[in-house]
Design a protein around this motif. Structure first.
Motif, PDB file in Angstrom:
ATOM      1  N   THR A  90     -36.725   5.025 -59.645  1.00 18.56           N
ATOM      2  CA  THR A  90     -37.663   5.435 -58.593  1.00 18.56           C
ATOM      3  C   THR A  90     -37.285   6.774 -57.982  1.00 18.56           C
TER       4      THR A  90
ATOM      5  N   ARG B 240     -36.265   5.952 -68.658  1.00 19.66           N
ATOM      6  CA  ARG B 240     -34.993   6.082 -67.959  1.00 19.66           C
ATOM      7  C   ARG B 240     -35.135   6.990 -66.735  1.00 19.66           C
TER       8      ARG B 240
ATOM      9  N   GLN C 231     -30.541  -1.038 -72.381  1.00 25.45           N
ATOM     10  CA  GLN C 231     -29.286  -0.700 -71.695  1.00 25.45           C
ATOM     11  C   GLN C 231     -29.270   0.763 -71.263  1.00 25.45           C
TER      12      GLN C 231
ATOM     13  N   GLU D 244     -27.052  -7.212 -62.261  1.00 28.13           N
ATOM     14  CA  GLU D 244     -27.273  -6.950 -63.684  1.00 28.13           C
ATOM     15  C   GLU D 244     -28.636  -7.492 -64.129  1.00 28.13           C
TER      16      GLU D 244
ATOM     17  N   LEU E  12     -47.577   7.687 -65.326  1.00 27.21           N
ATOM     18  CA  LEU E  12     -46.573   6.934 -64.569  1.00 27.21           C
ATOM     19  C   LEU E  12     -46.233   7.642 -63.264  1.00 27.21           C
TER      20      LEU E  12
ATOM     21  N   LEU F 288     -41.006  -4.294 -57.705  1.00 23.75           N
ATOM     22  CA  LEU F 288     -39.572  -4.175 -57.943  1.00 23.75           C
ATOM     23  C   LEU F 288     -38.997  -2.878 -57.400  1.00 23.75           C
TER      24      LEU F 288
ATOM     25  N   MET G 218     -48.127  -3.188 -64.061  1.00 19.92           N
ATOM     26  CA  MET G 218     -47.870  -2.056 -63.161  1.00 19.92           C
ATOM     27  C   MET G 218     -47.572  -2.547 -61.746  1.00 19.92           C
TER      28      MET G 218
ATOM     29  N   ARG H  43     -35.810  -4.835 -64.702  1.00 23.28           N
ATOM     30  CA  ARG H  43     -36.515  -3.617 -64.340  1.00 23.28           C
ATOM     31  C   ARG H  43     -36.589  -2.657 -65.530  1.00 23.28           C
TER      32      ARG H  43
ATOM     33  N   ALA I 208     -39.226  -3.863 -67.796  1.00 21.41           N
ATOM     34  CA  ALA I 208     -40.554  -3.563 -67.275  1.00 21.41           C
ATOM     35  C   ALA I 208     -40.899  -2.094 -67.501  1.00 21.41           C
ATOM     36  N   MET I 209     -39.909  -1.222 -67.325  1.00 17.74           N
ATOM     37  CA  MET I 209     -40.132   0.208 -67.548  1.00 17.74           C
ATOM     38  C   MET I 209     -40.471   0.466 -69.013  1.00 17.74           C
TER      39      MET I 209
ATOM     40  N   SER J  41     -29.568   4.119 -65.590  1.00 13.34           N
ATOM     41  CA  SER J  41     -30.002   4.895 -64.426  1.00 13.34           C
ATOM     42  C   SER J  41     -30.106   4.006 -63.187  1.00 13.34           C
TER      43      SER J  41
ATOM     44  N   ALA K 143     -43.870  -0.425 -69.683  1.00 11.76           N
ATOM     45  CA  ALA K 143     -44.788   0.587 -69.159  1.00 11.76           C
ATOM     46  C   ALA K 143     -44.928   1.772 -70.109  1.00 11.76           C
TER      47      ALA K 143
ATOM     48  N   MET L  91     -27.713  12.537 -64.268  1.00  8.40           N
ATOM     49  CA  MET L  91     -28.386  11.400 -63.636  1.00  8.40           C
ATOM     50  C   MET L  91     -27.704  10.990 -62.339  1.00  8.40           C
TER      51      MET L  91
ATOM     52  N   ARG M 288     -31.408  -5.284 -62.922  1.00  8.70           N
ATOM     53  CA  ARG M 288     -31.440  -4.015 -63.653  1.00  8.70           C
ATOM     54  C   ARG M 288     -32.088  -4.194 -65.021  1.00  8.70           C
TER      55      ARG M 288
ATOM     56  N   LEU N  21     -44.142  -3.727 -61.501  1.00  8.96           N
ATOM     57  CA  LEU N  21     -43.191  -2.632 -61.322  1.00  8.96           C
ATOM     58  C   LEU N  21     -43.095  -2.208 -59.874  1.00  8.96           C
TER      59      LEU N  21
END
Ligand SMILES: Nc1ncnc2c1ncn2[C@@H]1O[C@H](COP(=O)(O)OP(=O)(O)OP(=O)(O)O)[C@@H](O)[C@H]1O
Ligand SMILES: [Mg+2]
Lengths: 232, 407
Positions: free
Chosen positions: A165, A160, A107, A121, A193, B7, B1, A127, A130-131, A112, A134, B324, A124, B4
């Motif tokens: 991106t 975060r 969460q 949702e 990354l 996306l 990767m 993703r 997935a982050m 971000s 990573a 942010m 998000r 990612l």
């Protein structure tokens, strides 16, 4: 020259804290460009103005003098709204992770992405997951920050910062609160990354052990850039 | 990767303003997650709102019940129009006017019946203990149906006899347990003023601020008890109009017909007249308003404290959110959402508790406490406003979350 394919272009920047009698200049005649995909480390003695420069580039502070174009946005005279919008395109990593304690790692990362009006949702969370994968935290995605180690928390902060991106990563002593091993881990992760996405990084550090990630090291002293040699 | 990469969202196009209302519920969700995380704090806040809620409900309930019981007498009147002395402030201290005004109204073709009603106080001796108390006497021609006290229909015939009365069973207990005595002995004699009178039955009116107990009797019996009064004067006249009469039109005609020593009022105006006296001419209304206000202030302080400490303990995190790209307004909305969530979360148990307390109080005091939709909505609005005010005060603390101090 200020242009969109030079993520950061600074010319003649100066900054002073305080007013009138108490006015104290901390940055003088700063000229600096960061190129696409470049990893720049900023070092220098305490009080030399590194953090101040970073907050100016990050649009967290209003500019006073000089030219500073970040991701195509001229910051001198920029409105609060323009600065808020620019911040969304910059990934920040702080000395403290500053994760929200009442949210899970996933969460926190998704926070971000919530600023993007087009995302759903489900997108998000996918993703964010997935982050986290990573940064090697796929199995800890649903843990609250209080159940993570310092290094893991900082990795969540890296996830975060990169999830949205960003066009630029700014980091201020991201390893200061970590031991040597986890500090190395975090910056190498960050470097890999960022490299794979072509995102430039400006990273302030006192830590000599992480200088190896840099394309270029800039040194500051007393509000000036004293040297900025590329690393081979 | 690769996953990612696919996306990856396109770089945000440079806009001039942050888009508004991206998803209005996201700040509320953030607020809820934050509230939920600190159970103790959340329950304190809910208890605070609940406390305010119950206090306001009780104050408003008592207020309405007292005003209701204060107007029990005019409410029992059966008539379309009434004559009152304009100087009368409340039923318990009526100013008299000539009874002939009642007969004068009969000149209007739409007035079917004019019933004079006599009101006075006299001393009642408790039939059990002999202790004396003041009782309100209500005298009128009980066969006319001009006053509809429950139970009156059973005693109409008996009240026609000399020296008989019907007793208000809801009179305060200090008057003696007349219903029990009546059940045990049948009709029995009591002393009012210096006369001995026979209680022939029970009716229901209820005590008010002005009178602790009531007795009903015929016009003739009233005059026998209150001898010193000018018999050509009355206190109130109930007019019954013919079927389908246009009440405002008749009221206007009577107004022109009668001299200025009487006012012609409708039923609603009569009840409001009595209510106005208690609400405005006495501190009672103010006392209840003050009580409600205190409840709201205490509730607001509690909610403010909770919201404030929630913000204060998350300053670095809020500053990070700003760094942010979260606008100050977004965080403000989150705090306001938290305030309004607390309003809802506190109101629901507050409402349920109040319904329960209403029943307890109603059975203990005979005050007619009842929850109605209108009052529920009013109190909800008050609680909502209370929490919103607390939120607006707490939001100022957000200024401390300055992202420039974060690095
Ligand atoms: N908010 C502020 N108000 C006034 N002066 C400040 C403020 N922040 C920093 N300074 C001063 O500005 C100078 C530069 O501070 P800055 O934080 O940029 O240094 P730094 O290079 O990041 O140091 P460090 O390595 O210790 O973090 C210092 O002398 C500091 O005392
Ligand atoms: Mg610093």
């Amino acid at each position: 020259m200020a242009s969109a394919n030079v993520p950061v272009a600074i010319e003649g920047l100066a900054y002073a804290y305080g007013e009138g009698e108490l006015r104290r200049p901390v940055l003088r005649d700063i000229n600096l460009s960061i190129h696409a995909g470049e990893i720049v480390l900023l070092t220098g003695p305490s009080g030399s103005g590194k953090t101040t420069l970073l907050t100016l580039i990050g649009a967290l502070r209003a500019m006073q003098e000089g030219q500073c174009t970040v991701l195509g946005q001229q910051l001198l005279g920029a409105t609060e709204d323009q600065r808020v919008l620019l911040r969304r395109r910059i990934g920040y990593i702080f000395q403290q992770h500053n994760l929200l304690g009442f949210l899970t790692a996933r969460q926190n990362v998704a926070m971000s992405l919530e600023l993007d009006p087009g995302s759903t949702e489900a997108e998000r969370l996918a993703r964010a997951g997935a982050m986290l994968e990573a940064v090697g935290l796929a199995d800890r995605a649903d843990a609250p920050p209080s159940q993570l180690s310092g290094g893991q928390r900082q990795r969540v902060a890296v996830a975060r910062a990169l999830a949205g991106t960003p066009g630029l990563i700014l980091a201020d002593e991201p390893t200061a609160a970590l031991d040597r091993v986890s500090g190395q881990e975090v910056v190498h992760l960050l470097r890999d990354l960022a490299r794979s996405r072509g995102v430039p990084i400006l990273l302030v550090t006192h830590d000599p052990r992480i200088l190896d990630i840099a394309d270029r090291i800039i040194e500051m002293e007393d509000g000036r850039i004293t040297s900025g040699q590329p690393v081979d | 990767m690769n996953e990612l990469r696919r996306l990856d969202l396109p770089a945000a196009p440079p806009a001039t303003r942050p888009p508004r209302g991206m998803n209005a519920l996201l700040p509320a969700r953030l607020a809820w997650r934050q509230l939920r995380a600190e159970r103790a704090r959340l329950f304190t806040a809910i208890a605070g709102v609940m406390f305010a809620c119950v206090l306001v409900f009780m104050q408003l309930g008592f207020r309405a019940a007292l005003f209701d019981s204060a107007t029990a007498l005019p409410q029992a009147m059966h008539g379309e129009l009434f004559l009152v002395n304009p100087m009368t402030t409340a039923m318990f201290k009526p100013e008299q006017f000539p009874r002939v005004r009642a007969f004068q109204t009969l000149a209007d073709p739409d007035v079917a019946q004019a019933v004079p009603i006599y009101l006075s106080f006299a001393t009642w001796r408790n039939p059990e203990t002999g202790v004396r108390r003041t009782i309100e006497l209500i005298g009128f021609d009980t066969a006319t149906g001009a006053v509809a006290f429950p139970g009156l229909e059973n005693v109409i015939e008996a009240l026609k006899r000399p020296d008989t009365i019907a007793f208000d069973r809801k009179s305060r207990p200090e008057f003696g347990d007349v219903p029990r005595l009546l059940a045990e002995r049948g009709p029995f004699e009591v002393q009012i003023a210096d006369r001995r009178l026979e209680i022939v039955g029970l009716i229901e009116i209820g005590p008010s601020f002005g009178a602790d107990g009531n007795a009903v009797m015929s016009e003739t019996n009233f005059r026998r008890i209150i001898g010193q009064r000018k018999s050509s004067n009355t206190d109130l006249v109930a007019l019954r109009l013919s079927e389908g009469a246009d009440i405002p039109a008749v009221q206007a005609r009577l107004r022109r017909l009668l001299p200025a020593d009487v006012s012609v009022v409708t039923y609603t105006e009569l009840v409001a007249w009595e209510r106005d006296y208690w609400e405005n001419a006495t501190p009672i209304g103010f006392i209840f308003m003050f009580g409600s206000l205190m409840g709201l202030v205490v509730g607001m302080v509690i909610v403010y404290q909770i919201l404030f400490s929630d913000i204060a303990s998350h300053i670095p995190e809020y500053a990070t959110l700003k760094a942010m790209g979260y606008a100050h307004a977004y965080l403000r909305r989150a705090v306001m959402s938290a305030a309004l969530l607390l309003a809802v979360l506190g109101f629901i148990p507050g409402l349920l508790t109040s319904i329960g307390l209403y029943e307890v109080v109603a059975s203990a005091t005979f005050l007619p406490l009842e929850m109605d939709l209108n009052r529920g909505a009013t109190v909800f609005c008050m609680i909502f406003a209370m929490c919103a005010a607390a939120g607006l005060l707490a939001v100022r603390k957000l200024r401390d979350a300055n992202p420039a101090d974060m690095f």
